[in-house]
Design a protein around this motif. Structure first.
Motif, PDB file in Angstrom:
ATOM      1  N   LEU A  28      -5.621   5.869  -3.731  1.00  0.00           N
ATOM      2  CA  LEU A  28      -5.461   5.309  -2.394  1.00  0.00           C
ATOM      3  C   LEU A  28      -6.547   4.279  -2.099  1.00  0.00           C
ATOM      4  O   LEU A  28      -6.275   3.214  -1.538  1.00  0.00           O
ATOM      5  N   ALA A  29      -7.764   4.596  -2.501  1.00  0.00           N
ATOM      6  CA  ALA A  29      -8.866   3.657  -2.278  1.00  0.00           C
ATOM      7  C   ALA A  29      -8.656   2.363  -3.075  1.00  0.00           C
ATOM      8  O   ALA A  29      -8.841   1.259  -2.552  1.00  0.00           O
ATOM      9  N   VAL A  30      -8.264   2.528  -4.354  1.00  0.00           N
ATOM     10  CA  VAL A  30      -7.999   1.341  -5.176  1.00  0.00           C
ATOM     11  C   VAL A  30      -6.835   0.546  -4.605  1.00  0.00           C
ATOM     12  O   VAL A  30      -6.878  -0.690  -4.530  1.00  0.00           O
TER      13      VAL A  30
ATOM     14  N   LEU B 209      -8.068  14.487  -6.319  1.00  0.00           N
ATOM     15  CA  LEU B 209      -9.117  13.473  -6.431  1.00  0.00           C
ATOM     16  C   LEU B 209      -8.538  12.139  -6.899  1.00  0.00           C
ATOM     17  O   LEU B 209      -8.894  11.070  -6.375  1.00  0.00           O
ATOM     18  N   LEU B 210      -7.616  12.223  -7.873  1.00  0.00           N
ATOM     19  CA  LEU B 210      -6.974  11.007  -8.374  1.00  0.00           C
ATOM     20  C   LEU B 210      -6.180  10.325  -7.260  1.00  0.00           C
ATOM     21  O   LEU B 210      -6.170   9.090  -7.155  1.00  0.00           O
TER      22      LEU B 210
ATOM     23  N   LEU C  28       0.830  -1.203   0.000  1.00  0.00           N
ATOM     24  CA  LEU C  28       0.000   0.000   0.000  1.00  0.00           C
ATOM     25  C   LEU C  28       0.867   1.256   0.000  1.00  0.00           C
ATOM     26  O   LEU C  28       0.623   2.195  -0.773  1.00  0.00           O
ATOM     27  N   LEU C  29       1.888   1.285   0.856  1.00  0.00           N
ATOM     28  CA  LEU C  29       2.746   2.464   0.917  1.00  0.00           C
ATOM     29  C   LEU C  29       3.505   2.651  -0.394  1.00  0.00           C
ATOM     30  O   LEU C  29       3.661   3.778  -0.872  1.00  0.00           O
TER      31      LEU C  29
ATOM     32  N   VAL D 127      -6.883  -3.320  -3.423  1.00  0.00           N
ATOM     33  CA  VAL D 127      -5.979  -4.328  -3.983  1.00  0.00           C
ATOM     34  C   VAL D 127      -5.124  -4.949  -2.889  1.00  0.00           C
ATOM     35  O   VAL D 127      -4.889  -6.169  -2.867  1.00  0.00           O
ATOM     36  N   THR D 128      -4.640  -4.112  -1.963  1.00  0.00           N
ATOM     37  CA  THR D 128      -3.817  -4.624  -0.873  1.00  0.00           C
ATOM     38  C   THR D 128      -4.588  -5.600  -0.009  1.00  0.00           C
ATOM     39  O   THR D 128      -4.068  -6.660   0.375  1.00  0.00           O
TER      40      THR D 128
END
Length: 479
Positions: free
Chosen positions: A196-198, A190-191, A8-9, A202-203
């Motif tokens: 971050l949400a995606v 926004l992107l 994620l990071l 995925v994580t």
């Protein structure tokens, strides 16, 4: 730190760097591009106005003629234009005309009439017959006060009679640039949030798949019945299947059983010969017969010893996934060492070895022990199939970039057609011409494993002039 958090990071860092990169591209490319577009417009405007001013300039009434009057009226126009999302209420062009000496004859602002502009680039370059342009600050201490000046020659009958310059402050473009920058930043933020949400989703998906695989591994370690994961990332599912297959092979002891079966099968013949010779030695035999049977026992014992040693070496190398002790190797020197080790056997078989190009070989990187054993096996094999008085030729070739090839050729009977596809099989061996005996059948199999560990290859084929040739190809640097 858990793998999921690292992923994620890492993902967030990449997206953040991409956002910074986009912003830098905007500052480095978009702003200059906008100003280039404005300069292009100023060029067109300056040339049109130069044509319109030509008559007044020719008649020496540029300061109070029709052209000057129209320009002054332009300056007082009431403008209220909405350009996309921002409003324009002022006209920003400044227009001035100089004569051939660079003296200002007309200025739409009235502030520079009579001044000498001959050293200013827009006028100076145009008078020299070049493209005249400059960007100068109105206020020296304020970088935002820059004004772009583009000049065009005033032509009459093919001759230059003056210079007309159109100037426009660069900050008139700032509202459009600022709005574009705000839009980019807004959408970039926004992107970033969406990314971050995606990334989080995925994580979590990957972590869930890895967690299932981890639980399966723990269950197998504890001796519990467990099934590999069937849901999640396809690679994780495939890895689970591979682990299950490996577990089944290990639990079933298939690998060990196969080796034990092969070894016991190959040991039967020499053991039977030893037992038979030993039983005959118990009888009252002539001394010559006793020596012959004792020689058979020693020979079969040596064969058993070689079989076990080569079996253990092959078993060890087959389980290796990569090279371990990688060092720089001088192939020429290694070949010389191998030939020296086999010198007694060469003399006994009355076989000679001829080496070509070995001193010219480049160094390679690999495991010395494995390559030495591989070369020993190839040369021993060539000696076994060479007739008395024969010659073994070792041809070295490094003409292909990144690889070196050693070709070991004998002038023996060659390989029968039925055996060409089986020479690298474990325990497969052909009778030696001199003794009609077979070897352990493990030497070429070992050479093949060494070649594969070095990311090379071994090929064995018949020569057109008779005999067989083994070609060992190795990369200079194993990957």
């Amino acid at each position: 730190m858990k793998l999921g958090i690292r992923i994620l990071l890492g993902y967030f860092l990449i997206v953040g760097l991409a956002g910074v990169f986009i912003q830098r591209v905007f500052l480095a490319e978009v702003k200059p591009a906008v100003r280039q577009a404005m300069e292009d417009t100023l060029v067109d405007t300056a040339n049109i106005l130069a044509e319109l001013a030509a008559d007044d300039m020719k008649q020496n009434r540029i300061a109070d003629g029709n052209f000057a009057s129209r320009v002054r009226e332009y300056a007082h126009r009431d403008i209220n234009a909405k350009i996309w999302s921002f409003r324009k209420t002022t006209l920003d062009y400044r227009i001035y005309v100089t004569d051939l000496k660079g003296i200002v004859q007309f200025d739409s602002t009235g502030r520079a009439v009579g001044q000498d502009y001959s050293r200013r680039n827009d006028v100076y370059l145009t008078l020299q017959g070049n493209y005249g342009v400059r960007s100068t600050r109105d206020v020296d201490s304020d970088e935002r006060s820059t004004v772009m000046h583009v000049a065009a020659p005033i032509i009459d009958s093919g001759k230059m009679i003056g210079v007309l310059t159109v100037a426009k402050p660069n900050n008139t473009l700032q509202p459009a640039i600022s709005q574009s920058e705000r839009t980019i930043l807004r959408w970039g933020a926004l992107l970033l949030v969406l990314s971050l949400a995606v990334g989080l989703a995925v994580t979590l998906w990957i972590s869930r798949s890895l967690g299932a695989l981890q639980r399966y591994a723990r269950a197998v370690t504890a001796g519990e019945r467990a099934q590999p994961p069937t849901k999640g990332a396809s690679e994780i599912v495939e890895l689970g299947r591979a682990l299950e297959s490996m577990r089944q092979r290990l639990e079933g002891k298939q690998y060990v059983e196969h080796y034990i079966h092969s070894l016991t099968h190959e040991m039967k013949s020499p053991l039977a010969a030893i037992r038979g010779a030993a039983e005959l030695l118990d009888e009252d035999l002539p001394a010559a017969e006793q020596r012959r049977f004792a020689h058979n026992i020693r020979g079969q014992s040596q064969r058993l010893s070689e079989l076990i040693e080569k079996m253990l070496a092959l078993a060890a190398i087959e389980h290796r996934q990569a090279l371990e002790n990688i060092v720089a190797i001088d192939l020429g020197q290694l070949l010389a060492e191998v030939i020296a080790l086999l010198e007694p056997r060469l003399q006994q078989a009355k076989v000679t070895v001829q080496v070509a190009n070995a001193p010219e070989l480049p160094q390679i990187r690999g495991e010395v022990f494995l390559l030495r054993q591989a070369l020993l096996n190839l040369l021993e094999n060539a000696i076994d199939f060479s007739p008395a008085g024969g010659a073994i030729t070792i041809q070295a070739d490094s003409s292909v970039a990144g690889v070196v090839t050693l070709a070991v050729a004998d002038n023996g009977p060659g390989i029968p057609d039925y055996a060409l596809g089986r020479v690298f099989e474990r325990f497969y061996s052909l009778p030696r011409p001199a003794s009609n005996e077979k070897s352990t059948g493990l030497g070429l199999c070992f050479v093949q494993q060494v070649a594969q560990l070095h990311h090379g290859q071994i090929i064995l084929h018949n020569r057109g002039a008779g005999g067989a040739e083994a070609r060992l190809t190795l990369p200079l640097e194993p990957t």
